[in-house]
Scaffold this motif. Sequence first.
Motif, mmCIF file in Angstrom:
data_model
loop_
_atom_site.group_PDB
_atom_site.id
_atom_site.type_symbol
_atom_site.label_atom_id
_atom_site.label_comp_id
_atom_site.label_asym_id
_atom_site.label_seq_id
_atom_site.Cartn_x
_atom_site.Cartn_y
_atom_site.Cartn_z
ATOM 1 N N ARG A 1 -8.982 8.021 -0.530
ATOM 2 C CA ARG A 1 -8.267 9.029 0.283
ATOM 3 C C ARG A 1 -8.999 8.872 1.573
ATOM 4 N NH1 ARG A 1 -10.365 13.555 -3.876
ATOM 5 N NH2 ARG A 1 -12.854 13.301 -3.244
ATOM 6 N N ASP A 2 -8.493 9.186 2.524
ATOM 7 C CA ASP A 2 -8.203 9.732 3.678
ATOM 8 C C ASP A 2 -8.504 11.342 3.786
ATOM 9 O OD1 ASP A 2 -8.528 10.068 6.686
ATOM 10 O OD2 ASP A 2 -8.280 8.725 7.091
ATOM 11 N N ASN A 3 -9.358 12.090 3.463
ATOM 12 C CA ASN A 3 -9.283 13.433 3.609
ATOM 13 C C ASN A 3 -9.317 14.383 4.938
ATOM 14 O OD1 ASN A 3 -10.672 14.014 1.227
ATOM 15 N ND2 ASN A 3 -12.867 13.627 1.702
ATOM 16 N N ALA A 4 -9.366 13.702 5.869
ATOM 17 C CA ALA A 4 -9.308 14.451 7.424
ATOM 18 C C ALA A 4 -7.732 13.771 7.645
ATOM 19 C CB ALA A 4 -9.754 12.921 8.155
ATOM 20 N N LYS A 5 -6.696 13.296 7.260
ATOM 21 C CA LYS A 5 -5.281 12.825 6.740
ATOM 22 C C LYS A 5 -4.391 13.261 6.203
ATOM 23 C CE LYS A 5 -5.180 8.604 9.479
ATOM 24 N NZ LYS A 5 -4.596 7.014 9.670
ATOM 25 N N ARG A 6 -5.236 14.024 4.838
ATOM 26 C CA ARG A 6 -5.259 14.267 3.414
ATOM 27 C C ARG A 6 -4.004 13.769 2.766
ATOM 28 N NH1 ARG A 6 -3.397 20.752 3.904
ATOM 29 N NH2 ARG A 6 -3.922 20.167 1.547
ATOM 30 N N THR A 7 -4.616 12.331 3.294
ATOM 31 C CA THR A 7 -3.530 10.726 2.779
ATOM 32 C C THR A 7 -4.373 10.474 1.326
ATOM 33 O OG1 THR A 7 -1.989 11.293 4.836
ATOM 34 C CG2 THR A 7 -2.210 9.125 3.353
ATOM 35 N N TYR A 8 -3.455 10.544 0.398
ATOM 36 C CA TYR A 8 -3.941 9.449 -0.644
ATOM 37 C C TYR A 8 -3.456 7.917 -0.556
ATOM 38 C CZ TYR A 8 -5.392 14.213 -1.746
ATOM 39 O OH TYR A 8 -5.835 15.093 -1.546
ATOM 40 N N LYS B 1 -2.503 23.791 0.720
ATOM 41 C CA LYS B 1 -3.418 24.583 0.432
ATOM 42 C C LYS B 1 -4.237 22.927 0.408
ATOM 43 C CE LYS B 1 -4.241 25.370 -3.779
ATOM 44 N NZ LYS B 1 -4.994 26.205 -5.643
ATOM 45 N N ALA B 2 -6.154 23.413 -0.111
ATOM 46 C CA ALA B 2 -6.466 21.920 0.447
ATOM 47 C C ALA B 2 -6.525 21.698 -1.239
ATOM 48 C CB ALA B 2 -8.170 22.895 0.039
ATOM 49 N N LEU B 3 -6.431 19.978 -1.506
ATOM 50 C CA LEU B 3 -6.306 20.192 -2.919
ATOM 51 C C LEU B 3 -7.732 18.920 -3.242
ATOM 52 C CD1 LEU B 3 -2.740 18.270 -2.372
ATOM 53 C CD2 LEU B 3 -3.212 20.222 -3.178
ATOM 54 N N ASN B 4 -8.840 19.361 -2.435
ATOM 55 C CA ASN B 4 -10.275 18.497 -2.728
ATOM 56 C C ASN B 4 -10.592 18.833 -4.090
ATOM 57 O OD1 ASN B 4 -9.521 19.802 0.163
ATOM 58 N ND2 ASN B 4 -11.277 18.303 0.260
ATOM 59 N N TYR B 5 -10.666 20.262 -4.809
ATOM 60 C CA TYR B 5 -10.596 20.444 -6.271
ATOM 61 C C TYR B 5 -10.359 20.338 -7.389
ATOM 62 C CZ TYR B 5 -13.413 23.962 -2.851
ATOM 63 O OH TYR B 5 -13.467 24.058 -2.065
ATOM 64 N N ARG C 1 0.956 -1.212 0.373
ATOM 65 C CA ARG C 1 -0.338 -0.422 0.322
ATOM 66 C C ARG C 1 0.777 1.075 -0.284
ATOM 67 N NH1 ARG C 1 -4.418 2.247 4.570
ATOM 68 N NH2 ARG C 1 -2.287 2.512 5.323
ATOM 69 N N LEU C 2 0.648 2.043 -0.917
ATOM 70 C CA LEU C 2 1.673 3.469 -1.165
ATOM 71 C C LEU C 2 0.427 3.922 -0.464
ATOM 72 C CD1 LEU C 2 2.446 2.918 -4.760
ATOM 73 C CD2 LEU C 2 3.171 1.673 -2.432
ATOM 74 N N SER C 3 1.044 5.323 0.116
ATOM 75 C CA SER C 3 0.607 6.487 1.158
ATOM 76 C C SER C 3 1.014 7.966 0.136
ATOM 77 C CB SER C 3 0.669 6.383 2.240
ATOM 78 O OG SER C 3 0.014 5.546 2.719
ATOM 79 N N CYS C 4 0.623 8.199 -0.152
ATOM 80 C CA CYS C 4 0.718 9.715 -0.382
ATOM 81 C C CYS C 4 0.304 11.443 0.553
ATOM 82 C CB CYS C 4 0.623 10.149 -1.732
ATOM 83 S SG CYS C 4 0.522 11.421 -2.638
ATOM 84 N N ALA C 5 1.015 11.930 1.289
ATOM 85 C CA ALA C 5 0.146 12.379 2.103
ATOM 86 C C ALA C 5 0.559 13.965 1.576
ATOM 87 C CB ALA C 5 1.452 12.575 4.202
ATOM 88 N N THR C 6 -0.048 14.675 1.878
ATOM 89 C CA THR C 6 0.103 15.787 1.076
ATOM 90 C C THR C 6 -0.208 17.077 2.276
ATOM 91 O OG1 THR C 6 -2.918 16.160 1.364
ATOM 92 C CG2 THR C 6 -1.720 15.540 -0.618
ATOM 93 N N SER C 7 0.371 18.320 2.118
ATOM 94 C CA SER C 7 0.356 19.281 2.662
ATOM 95 C C SER C 7 0.578 20.586 1.716
ATOM 96 C CB SER C 7 1.877 19.605 3.894
ATOM 97 O OG SER C 7 2.880 19.491 3.004
#
Length: 123
Positions: free
Chosen positions: A72-79, A27-31, A19-25
Motif C-alpha cells: 500500500r501507499d498511504n500517501a496515495k491511499r492506494t493498495y 474515511k481513513a482505512l488505516n485501522y 499490477r492491480l491498484s485499489c484507489a480508496t476515498s
Amino acid sequence: QVQLVESGGGLVQPGGSLRLSCATSGKALNYYAIAWFRQAPGKERERVSCLSNSDDSTTDADSVTGRFTISRDNAKRTYYLQMNSLEPEDTAVYYCAVGALYCSIDISHYVWWGQGTQVTVSS
C-alpha cells in the motif's frame, strides 16, 4: 462513505505480470486489514492476499505465495497487488476489500468492496 476502485486488470500471457491498484476515498482505512480476493467462474470467492492492520505483515494463499505481493501507499491511499509469473489458473475477477479487523478469510468480515477487475491469463 468509502469507495474502492480497482484498476490494472487485463489479458496477459502465462508467465507475465500485472499490477492491480485499489484507489480508496472516504474515511481513513488505516485501522482495517486490506485484502485482495478473486473469483473464477463457477468457483467461490477466495482470499488471495492480505495486509494486516496491526503489524503490516502479509498473508498469501498457498497458490500465489512467492508470486503475488500486496502493498500500500498511504500517501496515495492506494493498495496494490503485484502479480508475477501468472498462470492460466489465476484467471478471475479480482476484488479489493477492506473493513475486517484482522486478516480474515471470511468474506462477510469485509465491509467495503471494489467493483472488481478482470484478469485473464491466456496465450
